[in-house]
Write a protein that holds these residues in place. Structure first.
Motif, mmCIF file in Angstrom:
data_model
loop_
_atom_site.group_PDB
_atom_site.id
_atom_site.type_symbol
_atom_site.label_atom_id
_atom_site.label_comp_id
_atom_site.label_asym_id
_atom_site.label_seq_id
_atom_site.Cartn_x
_atom_site.Cartn_y
_atom_site.Cartn_z
ATOM 1 N N GLY A 47 0.808 -1.207 0.000
ATOM 2 C CA GLY A 47 0.000 0.000 0.000
ATOM 3 C C GLY A 47 0.842 1.258 0.000
ATOM 4 N N ASP A 48 0.325 2.262 -0.668
ATOM 5 C CA ASP A 48 1.002 3.548 -0.802
ATOM 6 C C ASP A 48 0.211 4.583 -0.016
ATOM 7 O OD1 ASP A 48 2.495 5.730 -1.708
ATOM 8 O OD2 ASP A 48 1.432 5.858 -3.618
ATOM 9 N N PRO A 49 0.795 5.247 0.968
ATOM 10 C CA PRO A 49 2.194 5.192 1.373
ATOM 11 C C PRO A 49 2.508 3.926 2.164
ATOM 12 C CG PRO A 49 1.007 6.722 2.793
ATOM 13 C CD PRO A 49 0.029 6.245 1.747
ATOM 14 N N CYS A 50 3.792 3.597 2.191
ATOM 15 C CA CYS A 50 4.237 2.377 2.856
ATOM 16 C C CYS A 50 5.280 2.747 3.919
ATOM 17 C CB CYS A 50 4.852 1.434 1.820
ATOM 18 S SG CYS A 50 5.256 -0.190 2.463
ATOM 19 N N VAL A 66 18.314 -1.266 0.751
ATOM 20 C CA VAL A 66 17.016 -0.589 0.655
ATOM 21 C C VAL A 66 17.235 0.913 0.567
ATOM 22 C CG1 VAL A 66 14.874 -0.029 1.894
ATOM 23 C CG2 VAL A 66 15.666 -2.400 1.795
ATOM 24 N N ASN A 67 18.080 1.457 1.441
ATOM 25 C CA ASN A 67 18.324 2.895 1.446
ATOM 26 C C ASN A 67 18.967 3.375 0.145
ATOM 27 O OD1 ASN A 67 17.166 3.611 3.932
ATOM 28 N ND2 ASN A 67 18.978 2.940 5.038
ATOM 29 N N SER A 68 19.859 2.579 -0.415
ATOM 30 C CA SER A 68 20.460 2.948 -1.708
ATOM 31 C C SER A 68 19.395 2.978 -2.803
ATOM 32 C CB SER A 68 21.567 1.959 -2.092
ATOM 33 O OG SER A 68 22.638 2.040 -1.187
ATOM 34 N N ALA A 69 18.520 1.991 -2.806
ATOM 35 C CA ALA A 69 17.434 1.952 -3.799
ATOM 36 C C ALA A 69 16.493 3.135 -3.605
ATOM 37 C CB ALA A 69 16.669 0.634 -3.696
ATOM 38 N N LEU A 70 16.194 3.464 -2.359
ATOM 39 C CA LEU A 70 15.326 4.611 -2.080
ATOM 40 C C LEU A 70 15.944 5.909 -2.590
ATOM 41 C CD1 LEU A 70 14.096 3.784 1.541
ATOM 42 C CD2 LEU A 70 12.737 3.732 -0.566
ATOM 43 N N ILE A 79 9.704 8.390 -5.989
ATOM 44 C CA ILE A 79 9.209 8.323 -4.615
ATOM 45 C C ILE A 79 9.606 9.584 -3.857
ATOM 46 C CG2 ILE A 79 9.295 5.789 -4.479
ATOM 47 C CD1 ILE A 79 11.843 6.609 -2.496
ATOM 48 N N TYR A 80 8.972 9.760 -2.713
ATOM 49 C CA TYR A 80 9.441 10.750 -1.745
ATOM 50 C C TYR A 80 9.195 10.175 -0.361
ATOM 51 C CZ TYR A 80 4.517 12.168 -1.310
ATOM 52 O OH TYR A 80 3.155 12.186 -1.107
ATOM 53 N N LEU A 81 9.993 10.644 0.591
ATOM 54 C CA LEU A 81 9.856 10.194 1.970
ATOM 55 C C LEU A 81 9.060 11.231 2.744
ATOM 56 C CD1 LEU A 81 13.494 8.910 2.590
ATOM 57 C CD2 LEU A 81 11.475 7.569 2.040
ATOM 58 N N GLU A 82 8.241 10.723 3.631
ATOM 59 C CA GLU A 82 7.352 11.585 4.409
ATOM 60 C C GLU A 82 7.539 11.222 5.885
ATOM 61 O OE1 GLU A 82 2.945 12.176 3.303
ATOM 62 O OE2 GLU A 82 3.000 10.321 4.488
ATOM 63 N N ASN A 83 7.860 12.212 6.701
ATOM 64 C CA ASN A 83 7.991 11.964 8.137
ATOM 65 C C ASN A 83 6.616 11.697 8.723
ATOM 66 O OD1 ASN A 83 10.798 12.282 8.461
ATOM 67 N ND2 ASN A 83 10.578 14.504 8.412
ATOM 68 N N LYS A 89 9.186 6.937 9.021
ATOM 69 C CA LYS A 89 8.926 7.577 7.734
ATOM 70 C C LYS A 89 8.060 6.670 6.883
ATOM 71 C CE LYS A 89 13.224 10.158 7.567
ATOM 72 N NZ LYS A 89 14.428 10.469 6.832
ATOM 73 N N ASN A 90 7.312 7.295 6.001
ATOM 74 C CA ASN A 90 6.564 6.580 4.970
ATOM 75 C C ASN A 90 7.255 6.825 3.638
ATOM 76 O OD1 ASN A 90 4.515 5.456 6.492
ATOM 77 N ND2 ASN A 90 3.142 7.172 6.213
ATOM 78 N N VAL A 91 7.200 5.822 2.785
ATOM 79 C CA VAL A 91 7.682 5.968 1.421
ATOM 80 C C VAL A 91 6.443 6.108 0.544
ATOM 81 C CG1 VAL A 91 9.048 4.934 -0.431
ATOM 82 C CG2 VAL A 91 9.695 4.534 1.954
ATOM 83 N N CYS A 92 6.410 7.175 -0.238
ATOM 84 C CA CYS A 92 5.238 7.494 -1.055
ATOM 85 C C CYS A 92 5.636 7.545 -2.524
ATOM 86 C CB CYS A 92 4.664 8.853 -0.664
ATOM 87 S SG CYS A 92 4.350 9.032 1.098
#
Length: 146
Positions: A47-50, A66-70, A79-83, A89-92
């Motif tokens: 699901g988005d956000p994840c 994972v962090n390198s891929a992000l 994508i963008y990261l959301e606090n 954090k959520n990945v959106c």
């Protein structure tokens, strides 16, 4: 009996390797690295956000990978990261990321769903039950590993 068990393990390892190779081939055909495909797949599946912690837990790859891929997906505008709260954090997916996912990982998810839909319900249940049983047995025995 040991020879039979050894043959079973060889067959299992072969099938696991071939499955991983098939997913690698899929990522290549879609123009994705394995780790980027895993991250996008996880977002689309969960699901988005994840939540980032869910991606790290579900991905089966190191947190560093994972962090390198992000970072790569973020730089590509996917994508963008959301606090959320505190350190979480959520990945959106961005709009571009949503479109890209439709053309890539969602096709893989559809293929997988189509495969299971083509099997008899009993076969799907048996496959999942045996896979879960193997995983549970492996985890239990892993506790005793020194």
């Amino acid at each position: 009996m040991t020879s039979d068990v050894s043959q079973v393990l060889k067959r299992y390892n072969y099938l696991l390797s071939e499955t991983n190779a098939a997913y690698h081939d899929a990522a290549c055909k879609l123009g994705l690295s394995d780790s980027s495909m895993i991250v996008l797949y996880t977002i689309c599946d969960m699901g988005d956000p994840c939540p980032l912690r869910l991606i790290c837990r579900s991905a089966g790859i190191s947190k560093q990978t994972v962090n390198s891929a992000l970072r790569r997906l973020e730089a590509d505008g996917m994508i963008y990261l959301e606090n959320t709260d505190g350190k979480n954090k959520n990945v959106c997916l961005t709009e571009e990321g949503q479109k890209f996912s439709e053309q890539t990982v969602r096709k893989i998810i559809k293929m997988e769903n189509d495969i299971f839909a083509s099997w008899a319900k009993e076969d799907v249940e048996q496959y999942l039950a045996l896979t879960e049983r193997y995983l549970q047995d492996f985890k239990e025995r892993l506790q005793c590993l020194t």
